[in-house]
Every structure is written in structure tokens, then in C-alpha cells.
Design an enzyme around this catalytic site. Structure first.
Site, PDB file in Angstrom:
ATOM      1  N   SER A 129       0.813  -1.246   0.022  1.00  0.00           N
ATOM      2  CA  SER A 129      -0.059  -0.095  -0.079  1.00  0.00           C
ATOM      3  C   SER A 129       0.987   1.264  -0.140  1.00  0.00           C
ATOM      4  CB  SER A 129      -0.866   0.024   1.189  1.00  0.00           C
ATOM      5  OG  SER A 129      -1.240   1.393   1.375  1.00  0.00           O
ATOM      6  N   HIS A 177      -1.779  -1.468  -3.944  1.00  0.00           N
ATOM      7  CA  HIS A 177      -2.760  -1.090  -3.210  1.00  0.00           C
ATOM      8  C   HIS A 177      -2.724   0.444  -3.199  1.00  0.00           C
ATOM      9  CE1 HIS A 177      -6.395  -1.921  -0.611  1.00  0.00           C
ATOM     10  NE2 HIS A 177      -5.759  -1.093   0.087  1.00  0.00           N
ATOM     11  N   ASP A 229      -4.906   3.535  -1.544  1.00  0.00           N
ATOM     12  CA  ASP A 229      -6.129   4.057  -0.571  1.00  0.00           C
ATOM     13  C   ASP A 229      -6.582   5.358  -0.844  1.00  0.00           C
ATOM     14  OD1 ASP A 229      -6.012   1.475   1.155  1.00  0.00           O
ATOM     15  OD2 ASP A 229      -3.980   2.168   1.528  1.00  0.00           O
ATOM     16  N   MET A 258      -9.142   8.323   0.111  1.00  0.00           N
ATOM     17  CA  MET A 258      -9.983   8.523   1.351  1.00  0.00           C
ATOM     18  C   MET A 258     -10.196  10.116   1.303  1.00  0.00           C
ATOM     19  SD  MET A 258      -7.102   7.210   4.376  1.00  0.00           S
ATOM     20  CE  MET A 258      -6.435   5.566   4.286  1.00  0.00           C
ATOM     21  N   HIS A 270      -8.797   0.833  -3.425  1.00  0.00           N
ATOM     22  CA  HIS A 270      -9.560   0.728  -2.289  1.00  0.00           C
ATOM     23  C   HIS A 270     -10.329   2.127  -1.966  1.00  0.00           C
ATOM     24  CE1 HIS A 270      -9.618  -0.230   2.411  1.00  0.00           C
ATOM     25  NE2 HIS A 270     -10.796   0.157   2.048  1.00  0.00           N
ATOM     26  N   MET A 318     -12.211   4.420   0.131  1.00  0.00           N
ATOM     27  CA  MET A 318     -12.881   5.002   1.519  1.00  0.00           C
ATOM     28  C   MET A 318     -13.591   6.323   1.347  1.00  0.00           C
ATOM     29  SD  MET A 318      -9.637   3.284   3.567  1.00  0.00           S
ATOM     30  CE  MET A 318      -8.610   3.345   2.160  1.00  0.00           C
ATOM     31  N   MET A 325     -11.298  -5.586   6.322  1.00  0.00           N
ATOM     32  CA  MET A 325     -10.401  -4.530   7.051  1.00  0.00           C
ATOM     33  C   MET A 325     -10.117  -5.397   8.565  1.00  0.00           C
ATOM     34  SD  MET A 325     -10.281  -2.056   5.112  1.00  0.00           S
ATOM     35  CE  MET A 325      -8.985  -1.306   6.138  1.00  0.00           C
ATOM     36  N   ASP A 355      -6.574  -6.053   5.169  1.00  0.00           N
ATOM     37  CA  ASP A 355      -5.788  -4.863   4.965  1.00  0.00           C
ATOM     38  C   ASP A 355      -5.764  -4.264   6.261  1.00  0.00           C
ATOM     39  OD1 ASP A 355      -4.905  -2.424   4.027  1.00  0.00           O
ATOM     40  OD2 ASP A 355      -6.910  -1.723   2.894  1.00  0.00           O
TER      41      ASP A 355
HETATM   42  C1  DX5 Z   1      -6.085   1.905   6.202  1.00  0.00           C
HETATM   43  C2  DX5 Z   1      -5.732   1.408   4.550  1.00  0.00           C
HETATM   44  C3  DX5 Z   1      -4.673   0.675   4.373  1.00  0.00           C
HETATM   45  C4  DX5 Z   1      -3.326   0.937   4.891  1.00  0.00           C
HETATM   46  C5  DX5 Z   1      -2.533  -0.203   5.542  1.00  0.00           C
HETATM   47  O1  DX5 Z   1      -7.298   2.620   6.031  1.00  0.00           O
HETATM   48  O2  DX5 Z   1      -6.795   0.830   3.935  1.00  0.00           O
HETATM   49  O3  DX5 Z   1      -4.468  -0.022   2.988  1.00  0.00           O
HETATM   50  O4  DX5 Z   1      -2.424   1.507   4.056  1.00  0.00           O
HETATM   51  O5  DX5 Z   1      -1.534   0.173   6.384  1.00  0.00           O
HETATM   52  P1  DX5 Z   1      -0.615  -0.904   7.080  1.00  0.00           P
HETATM   53  O6  DX5 Z   1      -0.141  -1.864   6.355  1.00  0.00           O
HETATM   54  O7  DX5 Z   1       0.349   0.370   7.517  1.00  0.00           O
HETATM   55  O8  DX5 Z   1      -1.519  -0.999   8.409  1.00  0.00           O
HETATM   56 ZN    ZN Z   2      -6.604  -0.086   2.028  1.00  0.00          ZN
END
Ligand code: DX5
Ligand code: ZN
Length: 224
Positions: A7, A32, A34, A36, A65, A67, A136, A174
Site C-alpha cells: 500500500s 494497493h 487507498d 480517502m 480501495h 474509502m 479490514m 488490509d
Molecule cells: C487503512 C488502509 C490501508 C493501509 C494499511 O485505512 O486501507 O491500506 O495503508 O497500512 P498498514 O499496513 O500500515 O496498516
Molecule cells: Zn486499503
């Protein structure tokens, strides 16, 4: 086949192309990303322009992903930007079946994500539609959190449901996965492993990925 999906949330964004090239050289096939929005989760990251820039520098499968509160509006924009896989949270989709089908019709693989507190029963009716399921293992919003151990029981139950139904969708996990807990995560039944800080916050991310791949191979051998 276990996939380690780094990620980029924990990567150095000022050197992103180099960070991606390093993990690509270590032999991963999936990245990956993320997204947000500061509403569904209490953090902001990036949008479609960054995905399209990343698309230009790598052939890795881009696993986006979402969010965000309005995935139906933005999923197509991310697909146009180069996303191969797009996952949406069950908690943000009142018409989840329609959302998954829309992503597939636009040419991407569609994943469904559950927060730690959302029961597996929330996705029973779409298991045959989703291309993959992401559980998650932290409350989403930030990298570097600790894995919530109860989620491993949820992974086992989902793997059992999958077998009972005769389905083959990959189970992705994740949040908080490290070289220390990876073997247990794989033995619980995960196929795709997202990891951010445990990879990018080490001095040699490529070496960490190779360690993870070795741990994954050993854990899979034990499972058989
Ligand atoms: C969290 C994200 C993850 C995050 C994981 O909300 O969806 O993908 O990057 O990071 P680590 O591996 O540091 O927990
Ligand atoms: Zn993620």
C-alpha cells in the site's frame, strides 16, 4: 497463490515512482491504492490524477480501495484513470449489487470491503457477484495501526462460507499486517495481503517483500 500488495499510503510521495519501481523489482504483481475523502474516514489522500500518473509508470495491477462516501460517482473516474480492481465499502453502498455490477460493466474487477465491526452476513447476498472480498483488519483511515486479532476469526468464517458455496473469490486483508503476524494471517485463509508501513517504513522495502514472500510460501506449505 498468495499476493503481497504494497500500500503506497506509507510510501514517500515525493519519490513515488522510485518507491513503486523498488517494490515492483521485488516481484509483486499488485499495488494497493487507498483513496480517502475525509468524510467516510477521518483522513484525506489522493484522487484520480495520481492514479493516472501511477498508471503511466507501472504495469502492476492497480487495486484501488475506495474509502469514500460516494463510490458510485467516483468508481468510473478511477477506472478511466487506470484502476484494474476497485473495491467499495458495504457501509457506503445502499445498492451494493448495483455498484459491483457497474464496476464490472466498466471493465474492472469489483471488490467489496467490510469494516471490522460489520458482520459477514452483510455481504452474503453478493458473494456470487463480487470478484474479491476485502476484510479490514484495522478501522480504516490510517496506516501503521495494529491488526485487530478478532478479524482472523472472521477470515476463517468467510473462507468456510466460500468453500460451502463452492466459490473461489480471493480474500484480501488490509491493515496492520507485518512479517511477524503474516503466517497467522495466511493460515486463517487470506489470499491477498495488503501491507503499507511494514514494507515502506523499513530500510529495504524490497528485502521486506522477499521476506514476506518466503513466509507466505512456508505458511502455505504448512496449510496443505
Ligand atoms: C487503512 C488502509 C490501508 C493501509 C494499511 O485505512 O486501507 O491500506 O495503508 O497500512 P498498514 O499496513 O500500515 O496498516
Ligand atoms: Zn486499503
Amino acid at each position: 497463490m498468495i499476493e503481497i500488495a504494497p500500500s503506497i499510503l506509507s510510501a514517500d510521495f515525493a519519490r513515488l515512482a522510485k518507491e513503486i519501481a523498488r517494490v515492483e523489482a521485488a516481484g509483486v504483481s499488485m499495488l494497493h491504492l487507498d483513496v480517502m475523502d475525509g468524510h467516510f474516514v477521518p483522513n484525506l489522500t489522493f484522487g484520480p490524477p495520481l492514479v493516472s500518473s501511477i498508471r503511466k509508470v507501472t504495469d502492476l495491477t492497480l487495486d484501488v480501495h475506495l474509502m469514500i462516501e460516494d463510490p458510485d460517482t467516483y468508481a468510473p473516474v478511477f477506472i478511466d484513470a487506470g484502476a484494474d480492481y476497485v473495491s467499495v465499502h458495504q457501509e457506503t453502498c445502499p445498492h451494493l449489487h448495483r455498484s459491483l455490477r457497474m464496476i464490472q460493466e466498466r471493465g474492472a474487477k469489483a471488490g467489496v470491503v467490510l469494516n471490522p465491526a460489520t458482520p459477514l452476513s452483510a455481504l452474503e447476498e453478493v458473494l456470487e457477484v463480487a470478484d474479491y472480498v476485502l476484510l479490514m483488519s484495522v478501522n480504516p483511515g490510517f496506516g501503521g495501526q495494529e491488526l485487530i486479532p478478532e478479524v482472523l476469526g472472521k477470515v476463517r468464517r468467510l473462507a468456510h462460507m466460500r468453500q460451502q458455496l463452492g466459490l473461489t473469490f480471493p480474500i484480501e486483508i488490509d491493515g496492520g499486517v507485518t512479517t511477524e503476524n503474516l503466517a497467522g494471517v495466511i493460515r486463517a485463509g487470506c489470499d491477498w495481503i495488503v501491507s503499507g508501513s511494514a514494507i515502506f517504513h523499513t530500510p529495504d522495502p524490497a528485502a521486506t517483500i522477499r521476506d514476506m514472500q518466503r513466509i507466505a510460501a512456508e505458511a502455505t506449505a504448512i496449510q496443505v
